[in-house]
Design an enzyme around this catalytic site. Structure first.
Site, PDB file in Angstrom:
ATOM      1  N   HIS A 272      64.302 -25.561 114.353  1.00  0.00           N
ATOM      2  CA  HIS A 272      65.298 -25.279 115.390  1.00  0.00           C
ATOM      3  C   HIS A 272      65.530 -26.512 116.287  1.00  0.00           C
ATOM      4  CE1 HIS A 272      67.365 -22.759 118.431  1.00  0.00           C
ATOM      5  NE2 HIS A 272      66.844 -23.640 119.263  1.00  0.00           N
ATOM      6  N   GLU A 276      68.968 -28.951 116.368  1.00  0.00           N
ATOM      7  CA  GLU A 276      69.789 -29.123 117.579  1.00  0.00           C
ATOM      8  C   GLU A 276      69.961 -30.604 117.918  1.00  0.00           C
ATOM      9  OE1 GLU A 276      71.574 -26.923 119.120  1.00  0.00           O
ATOM     10  OE2 GLU A 276      70.860 -25.275 117.884  1.00  0.00           O
ATOM     11  N   LYS A 279      72.311 -32.285 115.331  1.00  0.00           N
ATOM     12  CA  LYS A 279      73.724 -31.929 115.514  1.00  0.00           C
ATOM     13  C   LYS A 279      74.313 -32.729 116.670  1.00  0.00           C
ATOM     14  CE  LYS A 279      73.354 -27.556 115.972  1.00  0.00           C
ATOM     15  NZ  LYS A 279      73.798 -26.272 116.480  1.00  0.00           N
ATOM     16  N   ASN A 280      73.548 -32.848 117.757  1.00  0.00           N
ATOM     17  CA  ASN A 280      74.050 -33.619 118.897  1.00  0.00           C
ATOM     18  C   ASN A 280      74.312 -35.070 118.504  1.00  0.00           C
ATOM     19  OD1 ASN A 280      73.901 -31.391 120.527  1.00  0.00           O
ATOM     20  ND2 ASN A 280      72.085 -32.044 121.664  1.00  0.00           N
TER      21      ASN A 280
END
Ligand code: ADP
Ligand code: MG
Length: 403
Positions: A272, A276, A279-280
């Site tokens: 997780h 994240e 993706k950023n």
């Protein structure tokens, strides 16, 4: 949905909220859950039967006392009602103990300062003599309890999305550009507590239901392979990125990690957080160079193994973040991505994130890191790029931070 909780119920909840929560460390969960017998599972059932209502009660009381009239918002009330309902189901679940044990446990004393001194409640990891006779009813009792808490976990699936909706309304109503420290602190406590409750439930259900797997104790993997989890997160993030920007190929991600590096962790949590961060970074790179660029500078993931920590750095050349913007990136709902359509099936799973746009990626990832004694930091060079440092504690004895 009632505006107010029935008074008798709220009184009971307030009473339970006076008890301190009991934290459990990753190591304790592993020691406890290795080769569990019916007897050990019975102990864990008893622990959770006492501990979960206390944790839920703390949250209900907080949900009833929020600033800005947040407590009266429909979405916040809905969440409060789920907590109250789950609380009721748990305290109504029969206790299976000798009358003497029950009496000892229900004895409540108040110290000179008016604080409740808790009765000696079961510790999660009370050792169980495997040879000790286990009453025949225990197995059925354990199963019934697992069913109950699975149901509870499912009920609370849409919590993050629902609370977020309330905060969004609050921002709109008050014309707040960003949430303030009070709301931020509440959300940090609230979501941290949720991570803990779901960890305990998820672990218990997995121990009860899943067949024994090598290197796994419930949902904890004693040999979480960092390179493998990182590669999965990379593949997933690149896939989402290609889909979102209609790219033939997302920026490359170079992974520098020893193949055999492993430690005790919950692989889904690690996935997780990396997902994240990646993706950023991918978004920053694609937006800086434009989706039509011929070439993107790669994102780098560097993993270092220390004695205390495993640190994972995610580095990009996506142009960075202005220094003045740095405090904002940790606030919930802060995003520079265009507004997202509401999820089609609200909260169908545990907050399934799109490419960007909810402003929950960083603050929630930091909570996951902190939950097991780690941390997440971002350092940025405006005009060049960003480095995210994910520190994960290898020692596994840090106790759950319980707000
Ligand atoms: P979201 O991705 O939904 O916007 P996050 O919490 O993940 O929410 O990030 C919040 C904001 O922080 C982003 O919208 C972006 O403005 C900024 N940010 C995060 N990571 C990076 C990065 N690697 N480079 C540039 N900006 C970033
Ligand atoms: Mg994000």
């Amino acid at each position: 949905m009632a505006a107010r909780l029935p008074e008798a119920l709220y009184d009971k909840i307030k009473f339970f909220a006076k008890f301190p929560q009991t934290s459990v460390s990753l190591r304790q969960m592993v020691e406890f859950g290795t080769k569990p017998t019916v007897g050990t599972m019975f102990k864990a059932t008893q622990f959770l039967r006492e501990e979960l209502p206390v944790r839920l009660a703390h949250r209900v009381v907080e949900l009833e006392n929020l600033p800005y009239n947040l407590s009266n918002m429909a979405s916040v009330r809905r969440v409060r009602d789920w907590y109250a309902e789950s609380f009721t189901e748990l305290v109504d679940f029969p206790r299976m103990e000798t009358p003497a044990a029950l009496k000892a446990r229900d004895r409540v004393t108040v110290d000179a300062n008016g604080h409740v001194v808790p009765p000696p409640i079961h510790r999660y990891f009370t050792p169980v003599d495997p040879a000790a006779a286990v009453p025949a009813e225990c197995e059925a009792y354990n199963t019934a309890f697992v069913e109950l808490i699975e149901n509870i976990k499912r009920r609370h699936d849409p919590t993050v999305a629902t609370v977020a909706q309330g905060i969004k309304e609050l921002k709109a109503q008050h014309g707040l550009p960003h949430i303030d420290a009070q709301v931020q602190n509440f959300l940090d406590r609230f979501y941290m507590s949720r991570i803990g409750i779901r960890m305990l439930i998820g672990q218990h259900v997995a121990l009860h239901k899943l067949p024994a797997r090598d290197d796994y104790v419930g949902i904890i993997c004693t040999k979480t392979n960092v390179a493998q989890v990182a590669q999965e997160a990379i593949d997933n993030a690149r896939f989402i990125c290609e889909d979102h920007y209609a790219l033939f190929s997302a920026p490359n991600v170079q992974l520098y990690c020893p193949d055999d590096l492993h430690f005790m962790y919950v692989p889904s949590h690690l996935h997780h957080m990396l997902f994240e961060l990646l993706k950023n970074s991918l978004r920053a790179v694609v937006e800086r160079y434009g989706p039509d660029a011929d070439h993107f500078p790669p994102v780098k993931v560097v993993v270092a193994e220390g004695r205390e920590d495993i640190t994972i750095k995610v580095s990009d050349e996506g142009g960075g973040i202005a220094r003045s913007g740095m405090p904002l990136i940790w606030t919930y709902l802060y995003t520079t991505a265009p507004a997202q359509p509401e999820p089609e099936t609200p909260g169908s799973s545990d907050f399934k994130a799109p490419m960007a746009g909810f402003g929950y990626g960083l603050p929630l990832s930091r909570l996951y890191a902190r939950y097991f004694g780690g941390d997440l930091r971002l350092i940025s060079m405006e005009g060049y790029g960003t480095d995210a440092y994910l520190h994960l504690s290898r020692l596994s004895d840090s106790e759950e931070p319980l707000p």
